[in-house]
Design a protein around this motif. Structure first.
Motif, PDB file in Angstrom:
ATOM      1  N   UNK A   1      -9.397 -90.863  55.574  1.00 52.86           N
ATOM      2  CA  UNK A   1     -10.173 -91.690  56.519  1.00 52.86           C
ATOM      3  C   UNK A   1     -11.223 -90.864  57.231  1.00 52.86           C
ATOM      4  N   UNK A   2     -10.838 -89.633  57.611  1.00 55.51           N
ATOM      5  CA  UNK A   2     -11.782 -88.764  58.332  1.00 55.51           C
ATOM      6  C   UNK A   2     -13.039 -88.535  57.511  1.00 55.51           C
ATOM      7  N   UNK A   3     -12.831 -88.172  56.228  1.00 49.63           N
ATOM      8  CA  UNK A   3     -13.980 -87.806  55.403  1.00 49.63           C
ATOM      9  C   UNK A   3     -14.810 -89.033  55.029  1.00 49.63           C
ATOM     10  N   UNK A   4     -14.182 -90.214  55.044  1.00 50.34           N
ATOM     11  CA  UNK A   4     -14.916 -91.438  54.709  1.00 50.34           C
ATOM     12  C   UNK A   4     -15.621 -92.029  55.932  1.00 50.34           C
ATOM     13  N   UNK A   5     -15.306 -91.507  57.114  1.00 51.82           N
ATOM     14  CA  UNK A   5     -15.799 -92.133  58.346  1.00 51.82           C
ATOM     15  C   UNK A   5     -17.259 -91.774  58.654  1.00 51.82           C
ATOM     16  N   UNK A   6     -18.036 -92.798  59.011  1.00 47.69           N
ATOM     17  CA  UNK A   6     -19.417 -92.557  59.444  1.00 47.69           C
ATOM     18  C   UNK A   6     -19.455 -91.899  60.819  1.00 47.69           C
ATOM     19  N   UNK A   7     -18.314 -91.904  61.505  1.00 47.68           N
ATOM     20  CA  UNK A   7     -18.277 -91.403  62.877  1.00 47.68           C
ATOM     21  C   UNK A   7     -17.763 -89.970  62.975  1.00 47.68           C
ATOM     22  N   UNK A   8     -17.597 -89.272  61.833  1.00 45.45           N
ATOM     23  CA  UNK A   8     -17.067 -87.909  61.955  1.00 45.45           C
ATOM     24  C   UNK A   8     -18.164 -86.934  62.414  1.00 45.45           C
ATOM     25  N   UNK A   9     -17.757 -85.704  62.716  1.00 41.89           N
ATOM     26  CA  UNK A   9     -18.676 -84.742  63.335  1.00 41.89           C
ATOM     27  C   UNK A   9     -19.757 -84.229  62.384  1.00 41.89           C
ATOM     28  N   UNK A  10     -19.620 -84.539  61.096  1.00 43.82           N
ATOM     29  CA  UNK A  10     -20.672 -84.171  60.151  1.00 43.82           C
ATOM     30  C   UNK A  10     -21.760 -85.240  60.117  1.00 43.82           C
ATOM     31  N   UNK A  11     -21.473 -86.403  60.687  1.00 40.23           N
ATOM     32  CA  UNK A  11     -22.367 -87.551  60.583  1.00 40.23           C
ATOM     33  C   UNK A  11     -23.457 -87.582  61.647  1.00 40.23           C
ATOM     34  N   UNK A  12     -24.232 -88.652  61.613  1.00 32.36           N
ATOM     35  CA  UNK A  12     -25.433 -88.729  62.460  1.00 32.36           C
ATOM     36  C   UNK A  12     -25.139 -88.950  63.934  1.00 32.36           C
ATOM     37  N   UNK A  13     -23.916 -89.351  64.271  1.00 36.50           N
ATOM     38  CA  UNK A  13     -23.670 -89.702  65.675  1.00 36.50           C
ATOM     39  C   UNK A  13     -23.254 -88.517  66.551  1.00 36.50           C
ATOM     40  N   UNK A  14     -23.005 -87.360  65.956  1.00 37.84           N
ATOM     41  CA  UNK A  14     -22.670 -86.203  66.785  1.00 37.84           C
ATOM     42  C   UNK A  14     -23.902 -85.740  67.541  1.00 37.84           C
ATOM     43  N   UNK A  15     -23.747 -85.434  68.824  1.00 36.24           N
ATOM     44  CA  UNK A  15     -24.876 -84.947  69.630  1.00 36.24           C
ATOM     45  C   UNK A  15     -25.012 -83.428  69.567  1.00 36.24           C
ATOM     46  N   UNK A  16     -24.155 -82.785  68.781  1.00 37.10           N
ATOM     47  CA  UNK A  16     -24.204 -81.326  68.660  1.00 37.10           C
ATOM     48  C   UNK A  16     -25.184 -80.953  67.550  1.00 37.10           C
ATOM     49  N   UNK A  17     -26.421 -80.620  67.942  1.00 37.01           N
ATOM     50  CA  UNK A  17     -27.469 -80.342  66.953  1.00 37.01           C
ATOM     51  C   UNK A  17     -27.088 -79.162  66.062  1.00 37.01           C
ATOM     52  N   UNK A  18     -26.336 -78.199  66.608  1.00 33.96           N
ATOM     53  CA  UNK A  18     -25.958 -77.019  65.822  1.00 33.96           C
ATOM     54  C   UNK A  18     -24.865 -77.351  64.810  1.00 33.96           C
ATOM     55  N   UNK A  19     -24.161 -78.445  65.029  1.00 28.70           N
ATOM     56  CA  UNK A  19     -23.023 -78.842  64.195  1.00 28.70           C
ATOM     57  C   UNK A  19     -21.891 -77.797  64.214  1.00 28.70           C
ATOM     58  N   UNK A  20     -21.902 -76.921  65.219  1.00 25.59           N
ATOM     59  CA  UNK A  20     -20.851 -75.900  65.308  1.00 25.59           C
ATOM     60  C   UNK A  20     -19.490 -76.566  65.522  1.00 25.59           C
ATOM     61  N   UNK A  21     -19.470 -77.699  66.254  1.00 28.80           N
ATOM     62  CA  UNK A  21     -18.203 -78.388  66.520  1.00 28.80           C
ATOM     63  C   UNK A  21     -17.592 -78.968  65.245  1.00 28.80           C
ATOM     64  N   UNK A  22     -18.387 -79.033  64.161  1.00 31.10           N
ATOM     65  CA  UNK A  22     -17.885 -79.627  62.920  1.00 31.10           C
ATOM     66  C   UNK A  22     -17.219 -78.599  62.004  1.00 31.10           C
ATOM     67  N   UNK A  23     -17.052 -77.363  62.503  1.00 30.18           N
ATOM     68  CA  UNK A  23     -16.507 -76.307  61.634  1.00 30.18           C
ATOM     69  C   UNK A  23     -15.154 -76.702  61.029  1.00 30.18           C
ATOM     70  N   UNK A  24     -14.260 -77.240  61.858  1.00 29.24           N
ATOM     71  CA  UNK A  24     -12.925 -77.618  61.359  1.00 29.24           C
ATOM     72  C   UNK A  24     -13.024 -78.735  60.323  1.00 29.24           C
ATOM     73  N   UNK A  25     -13.964 -79.638  60.552  1.00 30.21           N
ATOM     74  CA  UNK A  25     -14.125 -80.767  59.645  1.00 30.21           C
ATOM     75  C   UNK A  25     -14.638 -80.279  58.294  1.00 30.21           C
ATOM     76  N   UNK A  26     -15.594 -79.358  58.347  1.00 26.81           N
ATOM     77  CA  UNK A  26     -16.143 -78.802  57.114  1.00 26.81           C
ATOM     78  C   UNK A  26     -15.036 -78.100  56.323  1.00 26.81           C
ATOM     79  N   UNK A  27     -14.220 -77.359  57.066  1.00 25.48           N
ATOM     80  CA  UNK A  27     -13.127 -76.626  56.445  1.00 25.48           C
ATOM     81  C   UNK A  27     -12.121 -77.596  55.801  1.00 25.48           C
ATOM     82  N   UNK A  28     -11.811 -78.674  56.535  1.00 29.88           N
ATOM     83  CA  UNK A  28     -10.852 -79.660  56.019  1.00 29.88           C
ATOM     84  C   UNK A  28     -11.407 -80.336  54.775  1.00 29.88           C
TER      85      UNK A  28
END
Ligand code: HEC
Ligand code: HEC
Length: 389
Positions: free
Chosen positions: A282-309
């Motif tokens: 579900x996480x990887x299919x979600x449009x709302x995950x931290x890799x997607x367009x709705x994250x306000x973190x321009x650096x995407x550093x907060x998505x490190x765990x998601x990328x790893x998963x």
């Protein structure tokens, strides 16, 4: 006059008796006081300090902001966001019960199959939900609005409620410093972000355990003395032979990771609940995950765990996130399916690598766990919670 003297005599006698009793109690507690060796003291110290420093979530541009917190608190109790009558976040996350509902599994628009998670200290987690199906608190807050088993709403409905309510619209303008977006889904996400800002402020109060932990770290025997002997013994089991601290680690008593549970349960359609496997899909299919367009973190550093998963999607079936144990005596029933009613029964081995403890050790660990909340014995907890088989 004579009457008065009798009363004061009584008082003196009573005070003396109380003092004597206190001496006896303190004396016997001191006699049983547990000696923690340097190793144990070090492990106990890792369970604090408390409260943790407040952190801002870079993926949520209104995280930590008072106007967003105020809007989120209102939204948390707004029933009209729901697609069915009267349901709000607070229906299942009831503040007076430690933000759970006391049910085995959540009862929303349709029956659910998971036990409602408490919300205090939730900002300390990295994955949200029992299976980590979301990687941010705001995405986790969007989910219940859309989930048919919870509020069964839609982006269009949530957006219409926001735009149609003068108070909520004004609250939005104050929190986000802009008019509401015309895109329904973008507005839904902002509602999730305000809800997240509010939930980040839900932090447990300091407990008798925290006072003991600090006293032990400072070597202050006088401040450590009021902590019950049974709780001290239970704590020693917790950091020692019980190996609980391997998973229930750190100030929030959770390593935030997934472990193989010995509790097999079924989903709403009777299919086996695969836990993390389903969560990761579900996480990887979600449009709302931290890799997607709705994250306000321009650096995407907060998505490190998601990328790893995403890179290592070989999630094993039947893993669930280690729950926090703060306030645990008040938030039964237990486990992802709510199948364990009694806190003492919950201490039976329940995750891969768990250790079988004797009944008397489990009684002590329960005494310890009860000091992880300020209300040692809330009136709404079933008597059976205190029985130990
Ligand atoms: C019908 C009951 C119900 C309603 C209504 C509900 N929740 Fe929940 N909530 C649950 C259940 C059940 C879980 C555990 C779900 C899971 O892990 O599968 C949960 C989990 C959560 C979590 C994850 C906590 C953690 O430790 O990871 C958050 C955050 C949360 N809910 C917030 C909300 C918000 C915000 C709302 C309103 C928009 C809401 N909930 C509405 C039942 C409910
Ligand atoms: C290998 C990791 C691991 C170890 C070791 C472990 N736990 Fe757990 N614990 C978990 C997981 C994972 C769950 C959730 C299982 C589920 O819901 O299926 C859990 C659930 C619980 C719960 C229920 C909490 C709730 O809110 O539902 C309690 C209480 C608990 N553990 C206490 C302990 C104690 C005390 C020990 C030591 C005797 C211990 N655990 C050892 C991982 C562990």
């Amino acid at each position: 006059m004579p009457k008065r003297r009798t009363v004061s005599h009584h008082r003196v006698a009573k005070t003396l008796a109380l003092a004597l009793l206190l001496l006896l109690v303190v004396g016997s507690a001191a006699a049983q006081a547990v000696k923690f060796d340097a190793d144990e003291r070090e492990r106990v110290a890792t369970l604090g300090p408390w409260p943790p420093p407040a952190k801002v979530d870079p993926s949520n541009r209104v995280s930590g902001q008072p106007a967003a917190i105020a809007l989120g608190e209102r939204l948390f109790s707004t029933a009209s966001l729901s697609g069915v009558g009267g349901l709000r976040c607070a229906s299942c996350h009831e503040q007076w019960r430690g933000f759970v509902d006391g049910r085995t599994t959540g009862l929303g628009a349709e029956p659910g199959a998971r036990n409602t998670l408490p919300l205090r200290n939730v900002a300390l987690q990295r994955w949200f939900g029992w299976d980590g199906a979301n990687d941010s608190l705001w995405a986790q807050s969007v989910r219940p609005m859309l989930d048919p088993r919870e509020m069964k709403s839609s982006p269009a409905r949530v957006a219409a409620v926001m735009r149609g309510d003068a108070d909520l619209s004004a609250g939005y303008a104050k929190a986000f410093g802009a008019p509401q977006p015309s895109d329904d889904e973008a507005l839904l996400v902002d509602v999730g972000k305000a809800l997240a800002a509010y939930q980040e402020t839900l932090v447990s109060a300091r407990t008798p355990f925290d006072a003991f932990r600090d006293a032990l770290a400072k070597g202050d025997a006088r401040d450590a003395a009021p902590y019950p002997a049974a709780a001290q013994r239970g704590l020693r089991v917790f950091v020692g032979k019980g190996q609980c601290i391997a998973c229930h680690a750190g100030p929030n008593f959770s390593d935030g990771a997934f472990h193989r549970s010995s509790i097999a349960s079924r989903g709403p359609e009777g299919e086996p609940d695969t836990g993390r496997q389903h969560g990761l899909q579900s996480l990887l299919a979600s449009r709302f995950n931290l890799l997607g367009r709705y994250s306000d973190d321009a650096t995407r550093a907060t998505a490190a765990h998601t990328r790893q998963a995403a890179a290592d999607a070989s999630a094993v079936v039947g893993l669930f996130r280690t729950p926090s144990l703060r306030e645990v005596a008040a938030t039964g029933p237990y486990m992802h399916d709510g199948s364990v009613e009694n806190l003492c029964d919950a201490l039976r081995p329940h995750a891969e690598g768990g250790v079988e403890l004797s009944r008397s050790d489990r009684v002590d660990v329960v005494a310890f766990l009860r000091t992880l909340g300020v209300e040692a014995r809330p009136p709404y907890v079933d008597e059976r919670v205190f029985l130990c088989r």
